[in-house]
Design an enzyme around this catalytic site. Structure first.
Site, mmCIF file in Angstrom:
data_model
loop_
_atom_site.group_PDB
_atom_site.id
_atom_site.type_symbol
_atom_site.label_atom_id
_atom_site.label_comp_id
_atom_site.label_asym_id
_atom_site.label_seq_id
_atom_site.Cartn_x
_atom_site.Cartn_y
_atom_site.Cartn_z
ATOM 1 N N GLY A 106 0.845 -1.180 0.000
ATOM 2 C CA GLY A 106 0.000 0.000 0.000
ATOM 3 C C GLY A 106 0.881 1.231 0.000
ATOM 4 O O GLY A 106 2.070 1.152 -0.319
ATOM 5 N N SER A 128 10.302 -2.573 -6.819
ATOM 6 C CA SER A 128 9.879 -1.248 -6.368
ATOM 7 C C SER A 128 11.078 -0.349 -6.138
ATOM 8 O O SER A 128 12.178 -0.819 -5.827
ATOM 9 C CB SER A 128 9.103 -1.397 -5.056
ATOM 10 O OG SER A 128 8.941 -0.159 -4.396
ATOM 11 N N ALA A 129 10.837 0.944 -6.251
ATOM 12 C CA ALA A 129 11.873 1.919 -5.902
ATOM 13 C C ALA A 129 12.204 1.871 -4.420
ATOM 14 O O ALA A 129 13.213 2.451 -3.990
ATOM 15 C CB ALA A 129 11.412 3.329 -6.287
ATOM 16 N N TYR A 183 9.067 -3.871 3.455
ATOM 17 C CA TYR A 183 8.633 -3.969 2.057
ATOM 18 C C TYR A 183 9.822 -3.951 1.089
ATOM 19 O O TYR A 183 9.898 -4.779 0.170
ATOM 20 C CB TYR A 183 7.685 -2.810 1.758
ATOM 21 C CG TYR A 183 7.144 -2.777 0.348
ATOM 22 C CD1 TYR A 183 6.168 -3.681 -0.061
ATOM 23 C CD2 TYR A 183 7.587 -1.821 -0.574
ATOM 24 C CE1 TYR A 183 5.650 -3.649 -1.349
ATOM 25 C CE2 TYR A 183 7.071 -1.782 -1.858
ATOM 26 C CZ TYR A 183 6.108 -2.694 -2.240
ATOM 27 O OH TYR A 183 5.603 -2.663 -3.520
ATOM 28 N N ASN A 187 6.081 4.680 -7.836
ATOM 29 C CA ASN A 187 4.825 5.396 -7.546
ATOM 30 C C ASN A 187 3.843 5.420 -8.711
ATOM 31 O O ASN A 187 3.702 6.427 -9.409
ATOM 32 C CB ASN A 187 5.130 6.833 -7.120
ATOM 33 C CG ASN A 187 5.738 6.917 -5.732
ATOM 34 O OD1 ASN A 187 5.268 6.276 -4.807
ATOM 35 N ND2 ASN A 187 6.796 7.684 -5.596
ATOM 36 N N GLU A 246 -3.901 3.764 0.255
ATOM 37 C CA GLU A 246 -3.760 4.611 -0.938
ATOM 38 C C GLU A 246 -2.420 5.353 -0.924
ATOM 39 O O GLU A 246 -1.864 5.654 0.121
ATOM 40 C CB GLU A 246 -4.918 5.610 -1.025
ATOM 41 C CG GLU A 246 -4.972 6.668 0.067
ATOM 42 C CD GLU A 246 -5.659 6.196 1.349
ATOM 43 O OE1 GLU A 246 -5.989 7.062 2.174
ATOM 44 O OE2 GLU A 246 -5.834 4.974 1.538
ATOM 45 N N LYS A 247 -1.931 5.640 -2.135
ATOM 46 C CA LYS A 247 -0.688 6.394 -2.280
ATOM 47 C C LYS A 247 -0.998 7.872 -2.447
ATOM 48 O O LYS A 247 -2.154 8.288 -2.568
ATOM 49 C CB LYS A 247 0.117 5.846 -3.448
ATOM 50 C CG LYS A 247 0.593 4.413 -3.191
ATOM 51 C CD LYS A 247 1.570 3.945 -4.232
ATOM 52 C CE LYS A 247 2.113 2.565 -3.865
ATOM 53 N NZ LYS A 247 3.126 2.095 -4.827
#
Length: 326
Positions: free
Chosen positions: A80, A119-120, A150, A179, A192-193
């Protein structure tokens, strides 16, 4: 389950997975979409796909999920926005079971192509302490100091893909997402981002007539945001390319959170009084995607500007907020 299928999307009931399934179907491909969530909780359900509810953290479910597949997109993860991943580190790391079992099952099944969505958050925190940062190159993932929980799971699973390629000649592809946002995503509830959260807060301000919003942090932390269409097309480009090197998949259009709010306010035609919650989760101070390597390998840059992507996203989130208040 059907015997043969062109593509399996693990996590197909999620935000990115739902868009990817739709795009693959539009190309005339057969798709099996697998997710652990009950079908009524899927972000999108495409009735032309084979939609399967299964827990892919279990090896037997992973084996059944990939059976007869030519390609596998492994997007399934417990994740998330920053509020979620900072407060659920153990849960995020448990995704390693899904990542490992899907890789093992796909190799056993003789899958031709395997894509892993990293992911970054794998990048070293020490490289992200300044909002006026130098964009992150792929080599900046080492020495390893990823996002706790994460990010560690993502980096470990990247290494597993690499070693499966080295030890077994299994074709793996890895993209480090930066993102991703857009319609049909999480917009409320804590996962939510930032783009969806800001769109929701501005929409609530517009609908209530009370033009005040709360921002997590001081608003000076910086990020880049990639629109979902660019993510879907870029992921397929990497899957079907020749390089197994992990590459950034993101926008290099850097903005502060305050600037993100400015853009959404401009779209909504409103100005809001801002309060800053300095004790809220906010992640690293600055993060941006250096797209040099993906440009060299694939000749790729994202095509959707942040303003254009936010216009579509805000319109969708506004409709969700309005519907939820009726």
């Amino acid at each position: 389950m059907s015997q043969q299928v062109d593509v399996v999307v693990a996590g197909g009931g999620g935000f990115i997975g739902g868009h990817l399934v739709g795009d693959l179907l539009a190309q005339g491909l057969t798709v099996r979409s697998v997710d652990v969530k009950p079908r009524e909780d899927w972000y999108q359900v495409h009735h032309d796909a084979e939609n399967v509810v299964a827990d892919l953290s279990l090896l037997e479910s992973a084996r059944a999920g990939v059976r007869g597949a030519r390609q596998v997109y492994m997007l399934a993860a417990d994740m998330g926005g920053m509020g979620f991943i900072e407060n659920n580190k153990a849960a995020c790391m448990m995704s390693v079971l899904t990542s490992t079992h899907m890789l093992q099952a796909a190799h056993e099944a003789g899958v031709e192509g395997y894509f892993y969505s990293s992911s970054a958050c794998v990048y070293a925190a020490g490289k992200q302490t300044d909002p006026d940062l130098t964009a992150l190159k792929e080599e900046d993932a080492y020495p390893a100091q990823p996002e706790d929980g994460y990010g560690w799971e993502k980096l470990f699973s990247e290494r597993m893909c690499r070693h499966y390629a080295e030890d077994y000649g299994f074709a793996t592809r890895v993209a480090r997402y930066h993102n991703v946002y857009g319609p049909h995503g999480t917009w409320t509830g804590g996962r939510e981002k930032a783009p969806a959260a800001v769109c929701r807060k501005v929409a609530e301000a517009v609908l209530s007539g009370e033009h005040r919003i709360e921002i997590w942090g001081d608003g000076l932390q910086s990020r880049s945001f990639m629109y979902i269409d660019d993510c879907v097309h870029g992921s397929q480009m990497i899957m079907n390319g020749d390089s197994g090197i992990p590459v950034n998949l993101g926008s290099s259009e850097l903005v502060t959170i305050n600037q993100l709010v400015d853009l959404v306010e401009e779209i909504a035609g409103v100005r809001c009084e801002r309060s800053y919650r300095l004790d809220a989760p906010q992640g690293v101070r600055g993060r941006n995607s250096d797209n040099t390597l993906i440009n060299e390998i694939h000749g790729w840059e994202p095509s959707v500007t942040l303003l254009d992507g936010l216009e579509t996203t805000y319109a969708w989130v506004y409709d969700q907020v309005k519907r939820s208040q009726q």
